[in-house]
Write a protein that holds these residues in place. Sequence first.
Motif, PDB file in Angstrom:
ATOM      1  N   ARG A 184      36.395  40.137  38.456  1.00 10.97           N
ATOM      2  CA  ARG A 184      36.236  39.381  39.698  1.00 10.97           C
ATOM      3  C   ARG A 184      36.168  40.328  40.901  1.00 10.97           C
ATOM      4  O   ARG A 184      35.332  40.159  41.787  1.00 10.97           O
ATOM      5  CB  ARG A 184      37.385  38.389  39.856  1.00 10.97           C
ATOM      6  N   ASP A 190      39.870  39.932  33.532  1.00  6.24           N
ATOM      7  CA  ASP A 190      39.237  38.913  34.378  1.00  6.24           C
ATOM      8  C   ASP A 190      39.408  39.239  35.858  1.00  6.24           C
ATOM      9  O   ASP A 190      38.487  39.075  36.659  1.00  6.24           O
ATOM     10  CB  ASP A 190      39.812  37.522  34.091  1.00  6.24           C
ATOM     11  N   ARG A 191      40.590  39.697  36.209  1.00  2.96           N
ATOM     12  CA  ARG A 191      40.844  40.046  37.619  1.00  2.96           C
ATOM     13  C   ARG A 191      39.996  41.243  38.062  1.00  2.96           C
ATOM     14  O   ARG A 191      39.448  41.259  39.162  1.00  2.96           O
ATOM     15  CB  ARG A 191      42.327  40.330  37.824  1.00  2.96           C
ATOM     16  N   GLN A 212      29.398  39.855  37.894  1.00  7.26           N
ATOM     17  CA  GLN A 212      30.522  39.438  37.063  1.00  7.26           C
ATOM     18  C   GLN A 212      30.066  39.087  35.648  1.00  7.26           C
ATOM     19  O   GLN A 212      30.729  39.445  34.671  1.00  7.26           O
ATOM     20  CB  GLN A 212      31.238  38.247  37.702  1.00  7.26           C
ATOM     21  N   GLN A 223      35.910  31.602  32.102  1.00  6.99           N
ATOM     22  CA  GLN A 223      35.409  32.282  33.296  1.00  6.99           C
ATOM     23  C   GLN A 223      33.896  32.468  33.226  1.00  6.99           C
ATOM     24  O   GLN A 223      33.201  32.291  34.224  1.00  6.99           O
ATOM     25  CB  GLN A 223      36.111  33.636  33.476  1.00  6.99           C
TER      26      GLN A 223
END
Length: 143
Positions: A76, A72-73, A135, A7
């Motif tokens: 984001r 990660d979610r 991010q 990511q």
Amino acid sequence: MPSLSYQEKSLYGELVADLAVFLPYFVYMHLHHATLTVSIIAAAITILIAIQIVLQIVIAAFTRNRLKDERDRLIRLRGYRAGYFTIVGVMLFGMGALWVHTTLGQINPSHLALHFLTVFFAVLMIAEIVKTIAQLVAYRRPL
């Protein structure tokens, strides 16, 4: 320093592509402000899409672990929130500046649509860069 996740690599690729297209676009538009055309904006978008596709293919090909987890979610979502607030704030500022310049007679009313398109495109570019940087900063923070 831990190695970069898929990511993070993807975000750095996005940032490089965005800056590689946006900075020359803004410089060109600043130097040639009288030659505003839709084809220049369309070319910038097309080039950006092509660069993004190539970079993401290369990053995916050389990265083994592409799994996402809850962190990660959340990162984001934080990035998209920062991008949304940027769109709202900069769009209000940009439309206000456009209104002031038109009221003062500094913009030809027949070219107002092209100026609006340029402001809108700039707002989207700035918000995309803010989202990506937010991010990246979240990934570098310790858990």
